[in-house]
Design a protein around this motif. Sequence first.
Motif, PDB file in Angstrom:
ATOM      1  N   GLN A 209       0.829  -1.197   0.000  1.00 36.52           N
ATOM      2  CA  GLN A 209       0.000   0.000   0.000  1.00 36.52           C
ATOM      3  C   GLN A 209       0.873   1.261   0.000  1.00 36.52           C
ATOM      4  O   GLN A 209       1.968   1.271   0.568  1.00 36.52           O
ATOM      5  CB  GLN A 209      -0.951   0.000   1.196  1.00 36.52           C
ATOM      6  CG  GLN A 209      -0.304   0.067   2.549  1.00 36.52           C
ATOM      7  CD  GLN A 209      -1.331  -0.018   3.688  1.00 36.52           C
ATOM      8  OE1 GLN A 209      -2.535  -0.129   3.479  1.00 36.52           O
ATOM      9  NE2 GLN A 209      -0.837   0.058   4.913  1.00 36.52           N
ATOM     10  N   SER A 210       0.387   2.284  -0.634  1.00 38.33           N
ATOM     11  CA  SER A 210       1.174   3.515  -0.770  1.00 38.33           C
ATOM     12  C   SER A 210       1.386   4.208   0.561  1.00 38.33           C
ATOM     13  O   SER A 210       2.426   4.843   0.796  1.00 38.33           O
ATOM     14  CB  SER A 210       0.473   4.468  -1.748  1.00 38.33           C
ATOM     15  OG  SER A 210      -0.848   4.759  -1.299  1.00 38.33           O
ATOM     16  N   SER A 211       0.417   4.095   1.447  1.00 38.51           N
ATOM     17  CA  SER A 211       0.519   4.671   2.792  1.00 38.51           C
ATOM     18  C   SER A 211      -0.510   3.985   3.668  1.00 38.51           C
ATOM     19  O   SER A 211      -1.510   3.458   3.168  1.00 38.51           O
ATOM     20  CB  SER A 211       0.270   6.182   2.761  1.00 38.51           C
ATOM     21  OG  SER A 211      -1.013   6.460   2.225  1.00 38.51           O
ATOM     22  N   PRO A 212      -0.305   3.960   4.975  1.00 35.80           N
ATOM     23  CA  PRO A 212      -1.239   3.269   5.857  1.00 35.80           C
ATOM     24  C   PRO A 212      -2.519   4.050   6.085  1.00 35.80           C
ATOM     25  O   PRO A 212      -2.599   5.246   5.764  1.00 35.80           O
ATOM     26  CB  PRO A 212      -0.443   3.127   7.159  1.00 35.80           C
ATOM     27  CG  PRO A 212       0.492   4.287   7.135  1.00 35.80           C
ATOM     28  CD  PRO A 212       0.859   4.486   5.697  1.00 35.80           C
ATOM     29  N   ALA A 213      -3.525   3.395   6.637  1.00 39.16           N
ATOM     30  CA  ALA A 213      -4.768   4.076   6.989  1.00 39.16           C
ATOM     31  C   ALA A 213      -4.453   5.174   8.014  1.00 39.16           C
ATOM     32  O   ALA A 213      -3.652   4.982   8.929  1.00 39.16           O
ATOM     33  CB  ALA A 213      -5.757   3.082   7.589  1.00 39.16           C
ATOM     34  N   GLY A 214      -5.081   6.334   7.831  1.00 36.18           N
ATOM     35  CA  GLY A 214      -4.853   7.442   8.748  1.00 36.18           C
ATOM     36  C   GLY A 214      -3.647   8.288   8.430  1.00 36.18           C
ATOM     37  O   GLY A 214      -3.314   9.210   9.194  1.00 36.18           O
ATOM     38  N   TYR A 215      -2.982   7.991   7.316  1.00 34.72           N
ATOM     39  CA  TYR A 215      -1.774   8.752   6.966  1.00 34.72           C
ATOM     40  C   TYR A 215      -2.103  10.228   6.744  1.00 34.72           C
ATOM     41  O   TYR A 215      -3.074  10.583   6.079  1.00 34.72           O
ATOM     42  CB  TYR A 215      -1.143   8.169   5.701  1.00 34.72           C
ATOM     43  CG  TYR A 215      -0.009   8.986   5.150  1.00 34.72           C
ATOM     44  CD1 TYR A 215       1.191   9.103   5.843  1.00 34.72           C
ATOM     45  CD2 TYR A 215      -0.154   9.668   3.931  1.00 34.72           C
ATOM     46  CE1 TYR A 215       2.235   9.859   5.329  1.00 34.72           C
ATOM     47  CE2 TYR A 215       0.879  10.430   3.423  1.00 34.72           C
ATOM     48  CZ  TYR A 215       2.077  10.514   4.131  1.00 34.72           C
ATOM     49  OH  TYR A 215       3.111  11.277   3.642  1.00 34.72           O
ATOM     50  N   VAL A 216      -1.289  11.071   7.345  1.00 40.31           N
ATOM     51  CA  VAL A 216      -1.448  12.514   7.199  1.00 40.31           C
ATOM     52  C   VAL A 216      -0.619  12.978   6.000  1.00 40.31           C
ATOM     53  O   VAL A 216       0.612  12.816   6.006  1.00 40.31           O
ATOM     54  CB  VAL A 216      -0.978  13.253   8.474  1.00 40.31           C
ATOM     55  CG1 VAL A 216      -1.111  14.760   8.290  1.00 40.31           C
ATOM     56  CG2 VAL A 216      -1.784  12.770   9.676  1.00 40.31           C
ATOM     57  N   PRO A 217      -1.255  13.526   4.973  1.00 43.86           N
ATOM     58  CA  PRO A 217      -0.494  13.955   3.773  1.00 43.86           C
ATOM     59  C   PRO A 217       0.587  14.969   4.108  1.00 43.86           C
ATOM     60  O   PRO A 217       0.482  15.734   5.081  1.00 43.86           O
ATOM     61  CB  PRO A 217      -1.587  14.579   2.891  1.00 43.86           C
ATOM     62  CG  PRO A 217      -2.864  13.962   3.371  1.00 43.86           C
ATOM     63  CD  PRO A 217      -2.693  13.751   4.844  1.00 43.86           C
ATOM     64  N   ASP A 218       1.621  14.946   3.289  1.00 44.37           N
ATOM     65  CA  ASP A 218       2.745  15.890   3.395  1.00 44.37           C
ATOM     66  C   ASP A 218       3.570  15.703   4.668  1.00 44.37           C
ATOM     67  O   ASP A 218       4.317  16.598   5.067  1.00 44.37           O
ATOM     68  CB  ASP A 218       2.250  17.353   3.323  1.00 44.37           C
ATOM     69  CG  ASP A 218       1.521  17.640   2.022  1.00 44.37           C
ATOM     70  OD1 ASP A 218       1.942  17.087   0.984  1.00 44.37           O
ATOM     71  OD2 ASP A 218       0.534  18.391   2.057  1.00 44.37           O
ATOM     72  N   THR A 219       3.422  14.564   5.340  1.00 46.84           N
ATOM     73  CA  THR A 219       4.310  14.237   6.465  1.00 46.84           C
ATOM     74  C   THR A 219       5.320  13.208   5.987  1.00 46.84           C
ATOM     75  O   THR A 219       5.069  12.493   5.014  1.00 46.84           O
ATOM     76  CB  THR A 219       3.520  13.676   7.662  1.00 46.84           C
ATOM     77  OG1 THR A 219       2.797  12.507   7.232  1.00 46.84           O
ATOM     78  CG2 THR A 219       2.535  14.706   8.189  1.00 46.84           C
ATOM     79  N   PRO A 220       6.494  13.145   6.629  1.00 40.77           N
ATOM     80  CA  PRO A 220       7.551  12.217   6.170  1.00 40.77           C
ATOM     81  C   PRO A 220       7.060  10.780   6.080  1.00 40.77           C
ATOM     82  O   PRO A 220       6.433  10.256   7.002  1.00 40.77           O
ATOM     83  CB  PRO A 220       8.625  12.376   7.252  1.00 40.77           C
ATOM     84  CG  PRO A 220       8.408  13.736   7.821  1.00 40.77           C
ATOM     85  CD  PRO A 220       6.923  13.942   7.791  1.00 40.77           C
ATOM     86  N   TRP A 221       7.360  10.173   4.953  1.00 36.71           N
ATOM     87  CA  TRP A 221       6.996   8.765   4.716  1.00 36.71           C
ATOM     88  C   TRP A 221       7.899   8.196   3.654  1.00 36.71           C
ATOM     89  O   TRP A 221       8.256   8.913   2.724  1.00 36.71           O
ATOM     90  CB  TRP A 221       5.522   8.660   4.269  1.00 36.71           C
ATOM     91  CG  TRP A 221       5.068   7.228   4.202  1.00 36.71           C
ATOM     92  CD1 TRP A 221       4.945   6.444   3.101  1.00 36.71           C
ATOM     93  CD2 TRP A 221       4.738   6.410   5.312  1.00 36.71           C
ATOM     94  NE1 TRP A 221       4.558   5.195   3.435  1.00 36.71           N
ATOM     95  CE2 TRP A 221       4.414   5.131   4.811  1.00 36.71           C
ATOM     96  CE3 TRP A 221       4.703   6.614   6.695  1.00 36.71           C
ATOM     97  CZ2 TRP A 221       4.055   4.081   5.627  1.00 36.71           C
ATOM     98  CZ3 TRP A 221       4.332   5.563   7.499  1.00 36.71           C
ATOM     99  CH2 TRP A 221       4.004   4.310   6.966  1.00 36.71           C
ATOM    100  N   PRO A 222       8.379   6.975   3.726  1.00 38.05           N
ATOM    101  CA  PRO A 222       8.077   5.947   4.728  1.00 38.05           C
ATOM    102  C   PRO A 222       8.756   6.211   6.069  1.00 38.05           C
ATOM    103  O   PRO A 222       9.542   7.153   6.191  1.00 38.05           O
ATOM    104  CB  PRO A 222       8.613   4.674   4.061  1.00 38.05           C
ATOM    105  CG  PRO A 222       9.724   5.144   3.205  1.00 38.05           C
ATOM    106  CD  PRO A 222       9.284   6.484   2.673  1.00 38.05           C
ATOM    107  N   PRO A 223       8.484   5.370   7.080  1.00 33.99           N
ATOM    108  CA  PRO A 223       9.054   5.610   8.409  1.00 33.99           C
ATOM    109  C   PRO A 223      10.570   5.504   8.407  1.00 33.99           C
ATOM    110  O   PRO A 223      11.155   4.732   7.645  1.00 33.99           O
ATOM    111  CB  PRO A 223       8.418   4.516   9.271  1.00 33.99           C
ATOM    112  CG  PRO A 223       7.973   3.463   8.308  1.00 33.99           C
ATOM    113  CD  PRO A 223       7.607   4.180   7.053  1.00 33.99           C
ATOM    114  N   THR A 224      11.190   6.296   9.257  1.00 34.04           N
ATOM    115  CA  THR A 224      12.641   6.246   9.405  1.00 34.04           C
ATOM    116  C   THR A 224      13.028   5.119  10.351  1.00 34.04           C
ATOM    117  O   THR A 224      12.218   4.671  11.167  1.00 34.04           O
ATOM    118  CB  THR A 224      13.180   7.571   9.954  1.00 34.04           C
ATOM    119  OG1 THR A 224      12.589   7.806  11.243  1.00 34.04           O
ATOM    120  CG2 THR A 224      12.836   8.719   9.033  1.00 34.04           C
TER     121      THR A 224
END
Length: 491
Positions: A209-224
């Motif tokens: 998946q491109s991002s998890p459920a609840g992902y806040v746009p424009d925040t750093p992703w993927p996790p460090t």
Amino acid sequence: MVADLDAKKGQYYESETRVTDVSDSEESFRDLVAQEQSHEIKYRTCSWQKTAALLFSEYICLAVLSFPWSYSVLGLVPGILLTIAIAGIVLYTSLILSRFCLRHPHIRDACDIGRMLFGGSQWAYNITAVFFLLNNTFIQALHVLVGAELLNTLTDSAACTVLFALTASIACFFVSLPRTLDQLSGLATFSAASTFVAIILCIIFAGIQSSPAGYVPDTPWPPTVSAWPGASTTVSYVSAWPARGTSYVSGMSAFLNITYTLVGQIALPSFIAEMRDPKEFPKALWAVTIAEIVVYTVCGSLVYLWTGNTYVTAPALGALQSHYRKIAFSFVIPTILFLGALYSSITSRFLFFRIFPNTTSHGHARASSHAHKHTILGWTVWTLIVAATWGGAFVIAEVIPFFSELLALMSGVFAEWLIFIFWGLAYLQLYPRSTRWSTPLRAAETVFNYFLILLGAYVLIAGSYTSIESIVISYRTQKFGSAFTCASNAI
């Protein structure tokens, strides 16, 4: 229901505690098997493969999908090490339990063991029975809630949650009706296989998946990736070690989540009591232990790695996008139905055999034909008992607004006796004082069992404190709803 139905049972347990020779035990077991040869309903029929299927269904369950959350709190390294360590302890104590049951073939459930460990005490039997019945009923109630959760998730909360919970209870009731574990073993295999598919799908979907459920746009992703992050960081991370500032309550909750998922000894005496050859039980134990270590650590590590601490949920299905979540969750339906039914069956069998005894050995009450024949009265009582277990589970699930926290508290109070303490005491009874220190290896094993008893006492106290503190915190944040609410509990 938990008291003896006749005075002869005292003679049975006094006699049974004197069966200490292996040859005597095998002869007693052969007598029990011989008694069943003319019965219409035979209970001691499970092969080790069918018993392994029951174990797989118990351990490869929805709770596996909470391991990513535990790893996010504990860190990957401690999380994986704790998983392996607890699995090893559970394997060892289960082997001790197996030895104890082999030595005393007339044991039918954990309540019989409780009586024997405390010198044949009726109080010990009754208290263990309370633990046994409450533990099993709360697990059934959990499956009522999870069933409603699944239906709410798949249907986008199309109906009242109480109606979904009632639907789950009725479906589980029908699955619970078979009288022997041998008859349930086929469903157990299907249940474990379907949950394994759900776990694999959850891992795959978390990765693609491109991002998890609840992902806040424009925040750093993927996790460090961070070895030891600060607890206040706003960036989603994957940590090898606990974040600085992790509280004792959250860390202990994560540890207990791993522990309660891995343990299941309360049901094992009931499994062994229906095996065709109990000496083969260790084969089933080794098979499920190896599988659970692989599945738990792989699922916990990969989903946490691809989700990060900010978006990880328990169960991990909550971190998946809606369409992925529904696909994976749908494969859990057999487990929700079967695993609750398995605990209902174990409870029902315990109560049924107190009404209709099924053996005459060692001064036990005369065997009842209703226990081993297809009689109208026998099937009526069995059906009513099964219905009562699910009626009680439904009421508990709906009446208690903080059920999940109460389940954790009950596990903290009850489970530690049946996880660590009982089997340390069983070892001490298996090996008299004169032999416990006879060799260096035996002495080391004796020390380890004393450690298990102390560990069980610590986890009991710490788990109870953690659960109570969690309830207090949830009340402060007004997390709890009301009884018999229609509010959706969808993931």
